[in-house]
Scaffold this active site. Structure first.
Site, short mmCIF file in Angstrom:
data_model
loop_
_atom_site.label_atom_id
_atom_site.label_comp_id
_atom_site.label_asym_id
_atom_site.label_seq_id
_atom_site.Cartn_x
_atom_site.Cartn_y
_atom_site.Cartn_z
N LYS A 1 0.81 -1.20 0.00
CA LYS A 1 0.00 0.00 0.00
C LYS A 1 0.86 1.27 0.00
CE LYS A 1 -3.59 -2.07 2.91
NZ LYS A 1 -4.22 -1.96 4.25
N GLU B 1 7.97 1.79 -6.12
CA GLU B 1 8.06 1.39 -4.70
C GLU B 1 8.11 2.61 -3.80
OE1 GLU B 1 8.00 -0.48 -2.28
OE2 GLU B 1 8.91 -2.42 -2.55
N ASP B 2 7.69 2.43 -2.54
CA ASP B 2 7.79 3.54 -1.60
C ASP B 2 9.20 3.63 -1.00
OD1 ASP B 2 7.48 1.12 -0.22
OD2 ASP B 2 6.06 1.90 1.26
N ILE B 3 9.70 2.50 -0.49
CA ILE B 3 10.96 2.55 0.25
C ILE B 3 11.70 1.22 0.12
CG2 ILE B 3 9.81 1.94 2.44
CD1 ILE B 3 11.86 3.83 3.83
N ILE B 4 13.01 1.31 -0.01
CA ILE B 4 13.84 0.10 0.01
C ILE B 4 14.72 0.17 1.25
CG2 ILE B 4 15.72 -1.13 -1.16
CD1 ILE B 4 14.35 -0.17 -3.81
N ASP B 5 14.59 -0.87 2.07
CA ASP B 5 15.35 -0.94 3.32
C ASP B 5 16.41 -2.03 3.14
OD1 ASP B 5 16.21 -1.27 5.93
OD2 ASP B 5 14.24 -1.30 6.83
N THR B 6 16.08 -3.27 3.46
CA THR B 6 17.05 -4.34 3.22
C THR B 6 17.15 -4.66 1.73
OG1 THR B 6 15.36 -6.06 3.40
CG2 THR B 6 16.49 -5.45 5.42
N GLY B 7 16.08 -4.42 0.99
CA GLY B 7 16.04 -4.77 -0.44
C GLY B 7 15.36 -6.11 -0.69
N LYS B 8 14.97 -6.81 0.38
CA LYS B 8 14.39 -8.16 0.21
C LYS B 8 13.04 -8.13 -0.50
CE LYS B 8 16.68 -10.62 3.90
NZ LYS B 8 16.71 -10.50 5.33
N THR B 9 12.21 -7.15 -0.16
CA THR B 9 10.87 -7.10 -0.76
C THR B 9 10.97 -6.89 -2.27
OG1 THR B 9 10.04 -6.12 1.27
CG2 THR B 9 8.65 -5.88 -0.67
N PHE C 1 13.14 4.89 10.94
CA PHE C 1 11.81 4.46 10.51
C PHE C 1 10.97 5.71 10.24
CE2 PHE C 1 7.56 2.77 10.65
CZ PHE C 1 7.73 1.59 9.93
N ASP D 1 3.43 3.59 6.36
CA ASP D 1 2.68 3.39 7.60
C ASP D 1 3.52 2.82 8.73
OD1 ASP D 1 3.00 0.76 6.45
OD2 ASP D 1 1.47 0.07 7.88
N ARG E 1 -0.67 6.74 7.17
CA ARG E 1 -0.70 6.86 5.70
C ARG E 1 -1.36 8.18 5.31
NH1 ARG E 1 0.90 1.76 3.77
NH2 ARG E 1 0.02 -0.03 4.85
P1 IMP Z 1 12.79 -4.22 2.68
O1 IMP Z 1 12.28 -5.54 2.16
O2 IMP Z 1 13.56 -4.38 3.95
O3 IMP Z 1 13.54 -3.45 1.64
O4 IMP Z 1 11.54 -3.36 3.12
C1 IMP Z 1 10.73 -2.72 2.20
C2 IMP Z 1 9.31 -2.60 2.70
O5 IMP Z 1 9.28 -2.47 4.13
C3 IMP Z 1 8.67 -1.34 2.17
O6 IMP Z 1 7.93 -1.61 0.99
C4 IMP Z 1 7.79 -0.88 3.32
O7 IMP Z 1 6.53 -1.47 3.23
C5 IMP Z 1 8.48 -1.39 4.56
N1 IMP Z 1 9.36 -0.37 5.20
C6 IMP Z 1 10.71 -0.41 5.30
N2 IMP Z 1 11.17 0.67 5.97
C7 IMP Z 1 10.09 1.41 6.28
C8 IMP Z 1 9.93 2.65 6.96
O8 IMP Z 1 10.88 3.34 7.40
N3 IMP Z 1 8.66 3.08 7.09
C9 IMP Z 1 7.56 2.41 6.61
N4 IMP Z 1 7.68 1.24 5.96
C10 IMP Z 1 8.93 0.74 5.80
#
Ligand code: IMP
Length: 214
Positions: free
Chosen positions: A66, A130-138, A183, A190, A196
């Site tokens: 979302k 995409e909204d955000i990439i953190d680890t990159g796994k998603t 975060f 969210d 949101r």
């Molecule tokens: P990844 O798989 O660790 O890259 O995480 C990506 C997904 O985690 C994003 O599509 C978000 O849904 C969620 N996410 C990661 N970091 C944040 C954050 O700081 N705020 C809100 N959602 C986050």
């Protein structure tokens, strides 16, 4: 590939009292991190860069729900404006996929992908939004799923990329902002489905993390 507008680790954003935020979230926010206007300005430029690279063929834009819905809507508006106002113009089709990987402010270790009929991707030029990439796994899980359906080309645009030691090293083709390892919420991002409905991207305070914890 560029790393986007860099927000340094020591940058802590802006005093929330200098901005308009919904009353129901006033006590939950620490700072305004990226004001809504700046998000829109950066998005306008991303639209131009994307059209310069991909604008010779129809684009199949895939919104990752979302959290990506606000960015997707604003990016599409800018791309449509370029289509109306420049000589270069291509049809855009849209589709939506939903991913979920977080509980509270930590990854839950699993990526679920809930989506439409992905076979429509075959032979298309896909733009994943995409909204955000953190680890990159998603995004990596989603990309490997998409590639099973033999698209012609796949590009990824992410509004935010976190600088974190947890990163798998994945970098999108287009990045809005590179941010510190915090975060963030707002602009459709969210915390357990809250925030949101907040225009600016903000940092939560610790009390709010407790208050909305599952
Ligand atoms: P990844 O798989 O660790 O890259 O995480 C990506 C997904 O985690 C994003 O599509 C978000 O849904 C969620 N996410 C990661 N970091 C944040 C954050 O700081 N705020 C809100 N959602 C986050």
């Amino acid at each position: 590939m560029t790393s986007g507008l860099q927000i340094k680790d020591e940058d802590c954003g802006f005093n929330k009292n200098l901005f308009c935020v919904p009353k129901h979230y006033e006590d939950d926010l620490e700072r305004v991190f990226i004001p809504h206007g700046l998000i829109l300005d950066r998005t306008e430029r991303l639209a131009r860069d994307i059209m310069q690279d991909m604008g010779n063929h129809p684009i199949f834009a895939l919104c990752v729900l979302k959290g990506g819905y606000k960015f997707f809507a604003d990016l599409m508006d800018h791309i449509k404006a370029l289509n109306r106002n420049t000589d270069q113009s291509v049809p855009i089709t849209v589709d939506f996929v939903r991913t979920k990987s977080y509980c509270n402010d930590v990854p839950n270790g699993m990526v679920s992908i809930i989506g439409e009929e992905l076979s429509a991707f075959k032979g298309k030029n896909i733009l994943v939004v995409e909204d955000i990439i953190d680890t990159g796994k998603t995004i990596q899980a989603l990309l490997s799923k998409i590639k099973e359906y033999e698209p012609q080309m796949v590009k990824v645009v992410s509004l935010l990329v976190k600088r974190t030691i947890r990163s798998s090293g994945y970098k999108p083709d287009y990045t809005g902002f590179e941010i510190p390892d915090k975060f963030v919420v707002g602009y459709a991002l969210d915390y357990n489905e809250y925030f949101r409905d907040l225009n600016h991207i903000c940092i939560l305070n610790e009390k709010a993390k407790e208050k909305y914890k599952l």
